[in-house]
Design an enzyme around this catalytic site. Sequence first.
Site, PDB file in Angstrom:
ATOM      1  N   LYS A   1       0.195   0.669  -2.568  1.00 41.68           N
ATOM      2  CA  LYS A   1       0.759  -0.150  -3.650  1.00 41.68           C
ATOM      3  C   LYS A   1       1.859   0.654  -4.350  1.00 41.68           C
ATOM      4  O   LYS A   1       2.975   0.719  -3.859  1.00 41.68           O
ATOM      5  CB  LYS A   1      -0.340  -0.562  -4.634  1.00 41.68           C
ATOM      6  CG  LYS A   1      -1.220  -1.705  -4.137  1.00 41.68           C
ATOM      7  CD  LYS A   1      -2.346  -1.253  -3.285  1.00 41.68           C
ATOM      8  CE  LYS A   1      -3.375  -2.318  -3.042  1.00 41.68           C
ATOM      9  NZ  LYS A   1      -4.362  -1.864  -2.032  1.00 41.68           N
TER      10      LYS A   1
ATOM     11  N   ASP B   1      -9.167   3.607 -10.928  1.00 44.05           N
ATOM     12  CA  ASP B   1      -8.680   3.055  -9.660  1.00 44.05           C
ATOM     13  C   ASP B   1      -7.187   2.846  -9.900  1.00 44.05           C
ATOM     14  O   ASP B   1      -6.764   1.923 -10.593  1.00 44.05           O
ATOM     15  CB  ASP B   1      -9.401   1.738  -9.352  1.00 44.05           C
ATOM     16  CG  ASP B   1      -8.853   1.067  -8.096  1.00 44.05           C
ATOM     17  OD1 ASP B   1      -7.735   1.419  -7.661  1.00 44.05           O
ATOM     18  OD2 ASP B   1      -9.531   0.175  -7.558  1.00 44.05           O
TER      19      ASP B   1
ATOM     20  N   HIS C   1     -13.932 -15.217   3.802  1.00 41.26           N
ATOM     21  CA  HIS C   1     -12.533 -15.670   3.684  1.00 41.26           C
ATOM     22  C   HIS C   1     -11.672 -15.182   4.846  1.00 41.26           C
ATOM     23  O   HIS C   1     -10.678 -15.808   5.181  1.00 41.26           O
ATOM     24  CB  HIS C   1     -11.938 -15.221   2.349  1.00 41.26           C
ATOM     25  CG  HIS C   1     -12.084 -13.756   2.064  1.00 41.26           C
ATOM     26  ND1 HIS C   1     -13.310 -13.156   1.895  1.00 41.26           N
ATOM     27  CD2 HIS C   1     -11.166 -12.787   1.950  1.00 41.26           C
ATOM     28  CE1 HIS C   1     -13.130 -11.877   1.667  1.00 41.26           C
ATOM     29  NE2 HIS C   1     -11.838 -11.614   1.707  1.00 41.26           N
TER      30      HIS C   1
ATOM     31  N   TYR D   1      -2.576  20.721  11.992  1.00 39.66           N
ATOM     32  CA  TYR D   1      -3.919  20.236  11.662  1.00 39.66           C
ATOM     33  C   TYR D   1      -4.330  20.714  10.265  1.00 39.66           C
ATOM     34  O   TYR D   1      -4.925  19.969   9.488  1.00 39.66           O
ATOM     35  CB  TYR D   1      -4.926  20.730  12.704  1.00 39.66           C
ATOM     36  CG  TYR D   1      -6.287  20.100  12.545  1.00 39.66           C
ATOM     37  CD1 TYR D   1      -6.622  18.944  13.243  1.00 39.66           C
ATOM     38  CD2 TYR D   1      -7.226  20.646  11.671  1.00 39.66           C
ATOM     39  CE1 TYR D   1      -7.860  18.348  13.088  1.00 39.66           C
ATOM     40  CE2 TYR D   1      -8.464  20.055  11.504  1.00 39.66           C
ATOM     41  CZ  TYR D   1      -8.779  18.910  12.210  1.00 39.66           C
ATOM     42  OH  TYR D   1     -10.004  18.326  12.044  1.00 39.66           O
TER      43      TYR D   1
ATOM     44  N   PHE E   1     -12.422  -4.111  -7.753  1.00 44.23           N
ATOM     45  CA  PHE E   1     -11.849  -4.749  -6.574  1.00 44.23           C
ATOM     46  C   PHE E   1     -12.944  -4.917  -5.519  1.00 44.23           C
ATOM     47  O   PHE E   1     -13.936  -4.189  -5.531  1.00 44.23           O
ATOM     48  CB  PHE E   1     -10.687  -3.900  -6.035  1.00 44.23           C
ATOM     49  CG  PHE E   1     -10.011  -4.542  -4.861  1.00 44.23           C
ATOM     50  CD1 PHE E   1      -9.313  -5.730  -5.003  1.00 44.23           C
ATOM     51  CD2 PHE E   1     -10.092  -3.982  -3.594  1.00 44.23           C
ATOM     52  CE1 PHE E   1      -8.713  -6.343  -3.915  1.00 44.23           C
ATOM     53  CE2 PHE E   1      -9.490  -4.581  -2.498  1.00 44.23           C
ATOM     54  CZ  PHE E   1      -8.805  -5.772  -2.655  1.00 44.23           C
ATOM     55  N   ASP E   2     -12.780  -5.858  -4.573  1.00 44.52           N
ATOM     56  CA  ASP E   2     -13.913  -6.156  -3.667  1.00 44.52           C
ATOM     57  C   ASP E   2     -14.322  -4.985  -2.751  1.00 44.52           C
ATOM     58  O   ASP E   2     -15.508  -4.779  -2.529  1.00 44.52           O
ATOM     59  CB  ASP E   2     -13.738  -7.474  -2.901  1.00 44.52           C
ATOM     60  CG  ASP E   2     -12.423  -7.627  -2.194  1.00 44.52           C
ATOM     61  OD1 ASP E   2     -11.705  -6.629  -2.076  1.00 44.52           O
ATOM     62  OD2 ASP E   2     -12.117  -8.744  -1.735  1.00 44.52           O
TER      63      ASP E   2
ATOM     64  N   ALA F   1      -4.455   2.182  -8.034  1.00 46.83           N
ATOM     65  CA  ALA F   1      -3.564   1.502  -7.079  1.00 46.83           C
ATOM     66  C   ALA F   1      -2.231   1.063  -7.710  1.00 46.83           C
ATOM     67  O   ALA F   1      -1.166   1.279  -7.149  1.00 46.83           O
ATOM     68  CB  ALA F   1      -4.285   0.308  -6.456  1.00 46.83           C
TER      69      ALA F   1
HETATM   70  N1  F0G Z   1      -8.345  -1.003  -5.513  1.00 52.36           N
HETATM   71  C1  F0G Z   1      -7.549  -2.060  -5.811  1.00 52.36           C
HETATM   72  C2  F0G Z   1      -7.331  -2.429  -7.236  1.00 52.36           C
HETATM   73  C3  F0G Z   1      -6.948  -2.797  -4.765  1.00 52.36           C
HETATM   74  O1  F0G Z   1      -6.181  -3.840  -5.081  1.00 52.36           O
HETATM   75  C4  F0G Z   1      -7.176  -2.410  -3.423  1.00 52.36           C
HETATM   76  C5  F0G Z   1      -6.570  -3.149  -2.323  1.00 52.36           C
HETATM   77  C6  F0G Z   1      -8.000  -1.293  -3.177  1.00 52.36           C
HETATM   78  C7  F0G Z   1      -8.560  -0.622  -4.243  1.00 52.36           C
HETATM   79  C8  F0G Z   1      -8.309  -0.828  -1.779  1.00 52.36           C
HETATM   80  O2  F0G Z   1      -7.220  -0.168  -1.253  1.00 52.36           O
HETATM   81  O3  F0G Z   1      -6.495  -1.587   0.684  1.00 52.36           O
HETATM   82  O4  F0G Z   1      -5.771   0.790   0.473  1.00 52.36           O
HETATM   83  O5  F0G Z   1      -8.112   0.262   1.048  1.00 52.36           O
HETATM   84  N2  F0G Z   1      -6.004  -4.267  -2.470  1.00 52.36           N
HETATM   85  C9  F0G Z   1      -5.296  -5.054  -1.459  1.00 52.36           C
HETATM   86  C10 F0G Z   1      -4.890  -6.385  -2.036  1.00 52.36           C
HETATM   87  C11 F0G Z   1      -5.958  -5.140  -0.143  1.00 52.36           C
HETATM   88  O6  F0G Z   1      -4.384  -7.231  -1.274  1.00 52.36           O
HETATM   89  O7  F0G Z   1      -5.025  -6.590  -3.247  1.00 52.36           O
HETATM   90  P1  F0G Z   1      -6.887  -0.183   0.339  1.00 52.36           P
END
Ligand code: F0G
Length: 454
Positions: free
Chosen positions: A254, A211, A445, A69, A121-122, A213
């Site tokens: 990613k 960010d 979507h 843990y 990102f969304d 990723a």
């Molecule tokens: N930031 C970026 C640039 C991303 O592309 C994503 C996720 C996230 C943050 C969030 O990360 O999914 O681990 O919570 N992108 C995916 C996509 C879902 O299909 O582009 P997560």
Amino acid sequence: MMLPPFKIKSVEPISTTTREYRIKKIKEIGYNPFLLPAQDVVIDLLTDSGTGAMSDRQWAGIMLGDESYAGSVNFQHMAAAVKDIMGFPYTLPTHQGRGAEKVLDRAVVKKGQIIPGNMHFDTTKAHIEDVGGRVVDCTIDAIYNPYSTYPFKGNLYLKKLEAAIKPNPGNVAYVLITVTCNSGGGQPVSLKNIKEVSLIARKYKCKLFVDAARFAENAYFIKQREPGYQNKSIRQIVREMFSYADGCTMSAKKDAIVNMGGFIGVRDNALYRKLIPLGVLLEGFPTYGGMNGRDMEALAIGLYEGTEEEYLHYRTQQVAYLGNGLKKTGVPVVTPFGGHAIYIDAKKFLPHIKRENFPGHTLTIEFYIEGGIRTVEIGALLAGRDPDTKENIFPELELVRLAIPRRVYMKEHLDYVIECAKNIWQRRKKLKGVTFNFESPIMRHFQSTFKRLV
Ligand code: F0G
């Protein structure tokens, strides 16, 4: 040359389906590829997130999982890898990227504050808005032109950035640079731009976050395209990229090539201390934060593998192979090609379909019918409706993303995708678009269903 720097040790079967079956299936689930059972998909290009193939070393790491843990040895390995590769001395694990966003935003964003950046990102935008913050898009104009060949279309427009900060620097929670810029086509940000953004942030005493990723793909493009970096190693470039930032949020699904996982990396001990209680509350104890010990081990190994130059060369070549193949058949694609995906310009592919009949989404349905290929619309359907007027938002770009999972598909799979795209391109004039059958009220979507116009 596109020589994969790996060979296959374990395979996963793909089930092929007939066109008749797919026509029936997609109708049954309401013409939304998100609602398809995965076993009915032949080639899945929905996302590059969590869909990569782990290496034998990563699988071996899974067997070394220490599920304590507190104080797991795998956490120590992961934190050491983050420090070594990104240079951040403090790591807070989270279950995935949006977990990191949630913890960071709850800790540092106050109601009414702004977070300037390059096409957030969304989920990033949603977490900021969830705590009362607001994003300000400061991306350069070239990102809105699918055919501009500018090599760093993910860059921030410095004048816009400074104009957003200057009136009230105290109202800026932090500045965010997304590398690569996913929402804009997987486009990279140059090191010159990262440095200049950091100087503006420092001038106004604002924190700068990345960010991260797809940080490794971004570093590869810097090495390829930015003057002065050809003789630097990917790891040196990565170190320099993060050296200008106070911290990062990372979706490890990613560029760390794991199926689940993420973290926040920070430089400052006081900020780390501020994040810990929220990490504990929302994700888990600070040495696991929603991850299994074994997965942290795979993540640590993946950070090294994801920053190997040979791998990144192969990866970006593979994406470009798909892009060039589509381009040769006449399909309009966003240039330069992104690091993780090819984006088709649906407005140009289906100019006769009105925006309210969703040309991008229509194309995703055709990819499924033609070859069982799952893709995703990044356009008006994703953009949703204006919260005040309830009218559809029609963003400048209407794209279809073909994201390539890491180390999963071979050249033959991509040839198949190109062949299918060619067939759709040839019958494009007959396509009519869609209307809603059911419109989901939030993030429409994912859950909406449609009628196909005939
Ligand atoms: N930031 C970026 C640039 C991303 O592309 C994503 C996720 C996230 C943050 C969030 O990360 O999914 O681990 O919570 N992108 C995916 C996509 C879902 O299909 O582009 P997560």
